[in-house]
Design a protein around this motif. Structure first.
Motif, short mmCIF file in Angstrom:
data_model
loop_
_atom_site.label_atom_id
_atom_site.label_comp_id
_atom_site.label_asym_id
_atom_site.label_seq_id
_atom_site.Cartn_x
_atom_site.Cartn_y
_atom_site.Cartn_z
N ALA A 164 3.68 6.85 2.63
CA ALA A 164 4.54 6.27 2.05
C ALA A 164 5.27 5.08 2.41
N ALA A 165 5.74 5.01 3.75
CA ALA A 165 5.64 3.79 4.51
C ALA A 165 5.05 2.19 3.75
N PRO A 166 5.66 1.17 3.43
CA PRO A 166 5.08 0.04 3.05
C PRO A 166 3.46 -0.49 3.70
N GLY A 187 3.64 13.70 12.55
CA GLY A 187 2.95 11.75 13.09
C GLY A 187 4.20 10.74 13.43
N CYS A 188 4.33 10.07 12.43
CA CYS A 188 4.97 8.87 12.78
C CYS A 188 5.21 8.05 11.55
N VAL A 189 7.30 8.11 10.70
CA VAL A 189 7.22 7.57 9.37
C VAL A 189 6.23 6.52 9.57
N TYR A 190 6.21 5.02 9.86
CA TYR A 190 5.88 4.24 10.53
C TYR A 190 4.18 4.16 9.89
N LEU A 191 3.33 5.55 9.98
CA LEU A 191 2.15 5.44 9.95
C LEU A 191 1.68 6.07 8.55
N GLU A 241 -4.64 -6.80 7.32
CA GLU A 241 -4.00 -7.84 8.52
C GLU A 241 -2.47 -7.58 7.51
N ALA A 242 -2.72 -7.78 6.16
CA ALA A 242 -2.14 -7.77 4.60
C ALA A 242 -1.24 -6.11 5.08
N GLU A 243 -1.90 -4.86 5.36
CA GLU A 243 -1.15 -3.79 5.07
C GLU A 243 -0.37 -3.25 6.33
N LEU A 244 -0.89 -3.82 7.27
CA LEU A 244 -0.59 -3.77 9.07
C LEU A 244 0.66 -4.94 9.14
N ALA A 245 0.49 -6.23 8.52
CA ALA A 245 2.39 -7.25 8.54
C ALA A 245 3.10 -5.98 7.86
N GLY A 246 2.90 -5.64 7.03
CA GLY A 246 3.98 -4.81 6.19
C GLY A 246 4.55 -4.02 6.56
N ARG A 247 3.55 -2.79 7.40
CA ARG A 247 4.16 -1.48 7.96
C ARG A 247 4.97 -2.26 8.66
N LEU A 248 4.29 -2.83 9.57
CA LEU A 248 5.57 -3.98 11.40
C LEU A 248 6.33 -3.95 10.91
N ALA A 249 6.22 -5.05 8.97
CA ALA A 249 7.74 -5.35 8.82
C ALA A 249 9.21 -3.77 8.12
N TYR A 250 8.44 -3.39 8.08
CA TYR A 250 8.80 -1.91 7.57
C TYR A 250 9.89 -1.32 8.83
N ALA A 251 8.24 -1.28 10.21
CA ALA A 251 9.23 -1.08 11.37
C ALA A 251 10.31 -1.97 12.23
N GLN A 252 9.95 -3.05 11.61
CA GLN A 252 11.19 -3.97 12.35
C GLN A 252 12.55 -3.89 11.66
N MET A 253 12.18 -3.45 9.98
CA MET A 253 13.46 -3.46 9.30
C MET A 253 14.17 -2.32 9.98
N HIS A 254 13.33 -0.90 9.50
CA HIS A 254 14.08 0.06 10.86
C HIS A 254 13.70 1.24 11.65
N PRO A 255 14.44 0.02 12.38
CA PRO A 255 14.05 0.61 14.71
C PRO A 255 14.23 1.75 14.48
#
Length: 139
Positions: free
Chosen positions: A137-139, A130-134, A108-122
């Motif tokens: 190196a992304a948070p 693949g995708c930078v969100y996955l 859950e913490a990892e998913l929340a971190g990745r989602l927060a990163y994705a929302q800050m970098h739309p």
């Protein structure tokens, strides 16, 4: 002398318990449910089968396998109180659930971190496969 209640058909047992006929047949074939037969060959169940079905479903809900349930029922049928064995199994199931919860909280913490990163970098640059969100190196 009191009259014995009429045996239940598998359909009536299913209706009484909310279980499917297929599950009841399977449990019967495994020996978890005792049954009789009509002259026509149809399975019949005693009214006590309702309680047995409820026990099986309750034990499954807390993580017991059908094999575990059969072992418990056999202990009981042999005149042994299975309480000690069940208590030990409950402890093991509780430990396993707690371990899974810990793993799920980390996920859950990892998913929340990745989602927060994705929302800050739309609209990120996607130079990585693949995708930078996955990307690891992304948070």
């Amino acid at each position: 002398m009191t009259a014995q209640p009429a045996p239940l058909s598998i359909g009536h047992l299913a209706a009484e318990t909310g279980e499917g006929v297929k599950a009841l047949r399977y449990w019967t074939d495994l020996g978890l449910l005792e049954h009789g037969r009509t002259a026509g060959g149809y399975r019949t169940y005693s009214t006590e089968s309702v309680e047995r079905v409820q026990f099986i479903r309750s034990a499954q809900r807390v993580g017991f396998s059908l094999r575990d349930i059969a072992r418990i029922l056999n202990l009981h049928a042999d005149g042994h109180k299975p309480c000690q064995e069940v208590r030990e199994e409950l402890q093991l199931h509780l430990q396993a659930v707690r371990q899974q919860l810990t793993q799920l909280q980390a996920l859950e913490a990892e998913l929340a971190g990745r989602l927060a990163y994705a929302q800050m970098h739309p609209d990120p640059e996607c130079g990585a496969p693949g995708c930078v969100y996955l990307n690891p190196a992304a948070p």
